[in-house]
Scaffold this active site. Sequence first.
Site, short mmCIF file in Angstrom:
data_model
loop_
_atom_site.label_atom_id
_atom_site.label_comp_id
_atom_site.label_asym_id
_atom_site.label_seq_id
_atom_site.Cartn_x
_atom_site.Cartn_y
_atom_site.Cartn_z
N MET A 1 16.56 -87.50 -16.73
CA MET A 1 17.64 -86.53 -16.79
C MET A 1 18.01 -86.27 -18.25
O MET A 1 18.07 -87.21 -19.04
CB MET A 1 18.91 -87.05 -16.09
N GLN B 1 10.56 -83.74 -9.58
CA GLN B 1 11.22 -84.87 -8.92
C GLN B 1 12.44 -84.41 -8.15
O GLN B 1 13.30 -83.71 -8.68
CB GLN B 1 11.62 -85.97 -9.89
N CYS C 1 16.73 -94.56 -8.68
CA CYS C 1 17.86 -94.39 -9.60
C CYS C 1 19.12 -95.06 -9.06
O CYS C 1 19.51 -94.83 -7.92
CB CYS C 1 18.12 -92.91 -9.82
#
EC number: 1.3.1.91
Length: 321
Positions: A12, A63, A93
């Site tokens: 990210m 993703q 995550c």
Amino acid sequence: MSEHRLSLAPMMERTDRHFRFLMRLITRRTRLYSEMVVDRTLIHGDAARHLDYHPAEHPVALQLGSADPGLAARAVAVARPWGYDEVNLNAGCPSPRVQAGGFGVVLMRTPERVAEIVRAVYEATGALPSVKHRVGLDEHEDYAFLARFVEVVAASGVRVFVVHARKAWTQGLDPKANRTAPPLEHAKVYRLKRDFPELTIVTNGGVGTPEEARAHLAHVDGVMVGRAMWDRPWRWAAADRLLWGDAHTPDRRAVLERYQAYLHERLAEGVPLRVLVRPLFNLFKGEPGGRRWRQQLDAALRAGRLPAGGLAALAPVEVGA
Ligand SMILES: Cc1cc2nc3c(=O)[nH]c(=O)nc-3n(C[C@H](O)[C@H](O)[C@H](O)COP(=O)(O)O)c2cc1C
């Protein structure tokens, strides 16, 4: 040779299309993963903003963050026309925001749910996602837990497993600490490859150089690298030669000229200069002239434009070498 031999990890705020394009100029072979995009964002948001990429980026993977078979299938259907080479489901995550959505690493507790998501995506779109996960989470740190996760998910058809070789703590550690504090356990990932030889097993975590990546390849099909590609992009200029035996190595000046042409195309589309320059800051980190390069990029950003000679004019003198 596996298509997953070396890949850039999804990150990210890092692996946007611009950084991926820069990495593609540095290595032709490395598979590039997008930042995580949440299913609802693709369904209800500005899909093109999240999905557009440059054709040179192939092989490139999208993703997806999802905990819901129906939403995942709809999101992948939205993305279909963009022609990504792979869809990867995030089951690794641990960020509180992601946990609140029920996706990311908490999905490891319910492999059946992951299998349902995979089947729904496959039935709706014909795409068979890969899955990125950890070696465990919280109290689940035994190998049997990991092996059962892989077994159940593989039964839904998944063939590619990317394993961040450390467990995650869902409470008490922030995402950053969850990438450093739990110890690396690559041996567990190697064992997965031995126990599931028919699957493509990719290990991830703490790999710093192409040489280290090559050493892991004695045990697994692939290696995924995150921070070491963001922090030291140029180090991976040796990857195609070391991991694929290619004769080609990239030329610094050519990389800068091609990125500059790309940058002007994107500027013309309204992308801010700052967003386009950001992936360049670390380009020569640790190399002669790297610090000066960074300072000059900073100055160019403050001025709001690149100098007349373009990026090559900012480059350290050694750049031509
Ligand atoms: C800034 C940052 C953002 C990340 N974002 C994601 C993400 O969106 N999806 C994901 O699966 N992993 C994400 N990760 C984890 C990486 O993909 C990778 O698993 C982790 O950094 C370990 O690999 P490394 O040691 O090579 O960096 C992120 C990591 C960093 C540093």
